[in-house]
Scaffold this motif. Sequence first.
Motif, PDB file in Angstrom:
ATOM      1  N   ASN A 168      28.871  50.072  37.305  1.00 14.15           N
ATOM      2  CA  ASN A 168      29.042  51.488  36.656  1.00 14.15           C
ATOM      3  C   ASN A 168      29.574  50.912  35.087  1.00 14.15           C
ATOM      4  O   ASN A 168      29.867  49.817  34.851  1.00 14.15           O
ATOM      5  CB  ASN A 168      30.036  52.092  37.093  1.00 14.15           C
ATOM      6  N   ILE A 169      30.063  51.963  34.338  1.00 17.70           N
ATOM      7  CA  ILE A 169      30.386  51.717  33.134  1.00 17.70           C
ATOM      8  C   ILE A 169      31.650  50.980  32.873  1.00 17.70           C
ATOM      9  O   ILE A 169      31.781  50.097  31.919  1.00 17.70           O
ATOM     10  CB  ILE A 169      30.507  53.020  32.336  1.00 17.70           C
ATOM     11  N   PHE A 170      32.497  51.181  33.818  1.00 15.17           N
ATOM     12  CA  PHE A 170      33.868  50.360  33.780  1.00 15.17           C
ATOM     13  C   PHE A 170      33.576  48.916  33.990  1.00 15.17           C
ATOM     14  O   PHE A 170      33.877  47.907  33.459  1.00 15.17           O
ATOM     15  CB  PHE A 170      34.876  50.976  34.569  1.00 15.17           C
ATOM     16  N   GLU A 171      32.713  48.672  35.014  1.00 12.94           N
ATOM     17  CA  GLU A 171      32.224  47.164  35.618  1.00 12.94           C
ATOM     18  C   GLU A 171      31.358  46.553  34.429  1.00 12.94           C
ATOM     19  O   GLU A 171      31.666  45.469  34.185  1.00 12.94           O
ATOM     20  CB  GLU A 171      31.354  47.385  36.746  1.00 12.94           C
ATOM     21  N   ARG A 172      30.703  47.277  33.634  1.00 12.09           N
ATOM     22  CA  ARG A 172      29.733  46.895  32.553  1.00 12.09           C
ATOM     23  C   ARG A 172      30.956  46.388  31.564  1.00 12.09           C
ATOM     24  O   ARG A 172      30.743  45.224  30.819  1.00 12.09           O
ATOM     25  CB  ARG A 172      28.959  47.688  32.068  1.00 12.09           C
ATOM     26  N   LEU A 173      31.920  47.267  31.148  1.00  7.50           N
ATOM     27  CA  LEU A 173      32.737  46.935  30.229  1.00  7.50           C
ATOM     28  C   LEU A 173      33.589  45.537  30.738  1.00  7.50           C
ATOM     29  O   LEU A 173      33.740  44.724  29.896  1.00  7.50           O
ATOM     30  CB  LEU A 173      33.809  47.998  29.820  1.00  7.50           C
TER      31      LEU A 173
ATOM     32  N   LEU B 260      36.936  54.321  40.788  1.00  8.16           N
ATOM     33  CA  LEU B 260      38.242  54.462  40.369  1.00  8.16           C
ATOM     34  C   LEU B 260      39.344  54.702  41.591  1.00  8.16           C
ATOM     35  O   LEU B 260      40.478  54.334  41.519  1.00  8.16           O
ATOM     36  CB  LEU B 260      38.474  55.886  39.466  1.00  8.16           C
ATOM     37  N   PHE B 261      39.049  55.306  42.429  1.00 10.54           N
ATOM     38  CA  PHE B 261      39.828  55.692  43.650  1.00 10.54           C
ATOM     39  C   PHE B 261      39.947  54.302  44.603  1.00 10.54           C
ATOM     40  O   PHE B 261      40.697  54.520  45.385  1.00 10.54           O
ATOM     41  CB  PHE B 261      39.369  56.772  44.514  1.00 10.54           C
TER      42      PHE B 261
END
Length: 194
Positions: A120-125, A59-60
């Motif tokens: 990570n979860i965002f990249e998977r999304l 995120l950062f």
Amino acid sequence: MSRIEQLLQQIRQLEEELLLELNQRSQVIGFTIKGKRVEFERSIRLAHKRLKYGIWRWLFGIRPINIITAPIIYAMIVPLVLIDVLVSFYQYTCFPIYGISRVKRDHYIVFDRHHLSFLNIFERLHCLYCSYGNGVVAYIREILARTEQYFCPIKHARKVLGTHERYYQFIEYGDATDYHQRLQQFRKNLAKEE
């Protein structure tokens, strides 16, 4: 055999060679495909876990504009799902009537990248979204290509960018020789496909 048919045959052979090369590369990377499941060697799985960015680090590390535009990007899921449902309905109702073999949705819409442990979860999304979006577009393109082959397998007079694979076998613009007999052959070929 015409020059176009020869070139198409060469393209198909090159595509087969490319698939073989890609399969060999997957062995170098260390994974195998068992049915619909991808399995990595243990050492690769461990390396993937070490390379994973945690959510806070990720995120950062992203640009603020990416966060601001995310709702716009992800809002596209609504028209994608809608067109997926509508075109699937069209295919399932009309293709049997015309004797056109159905397009297998799971050949175009493939979900496997979200299983990569270095994401990570965002990249998977993101990967799920892109897999679905691009898969739906490819699926719809094949349905429309078969529709065009059935109703109007004629090339355009002008060059068209991004034509589908079937287009190159279509009748030349303005060539009326035995049009209706050739149209019937195009239609018969559609019924034989998988």
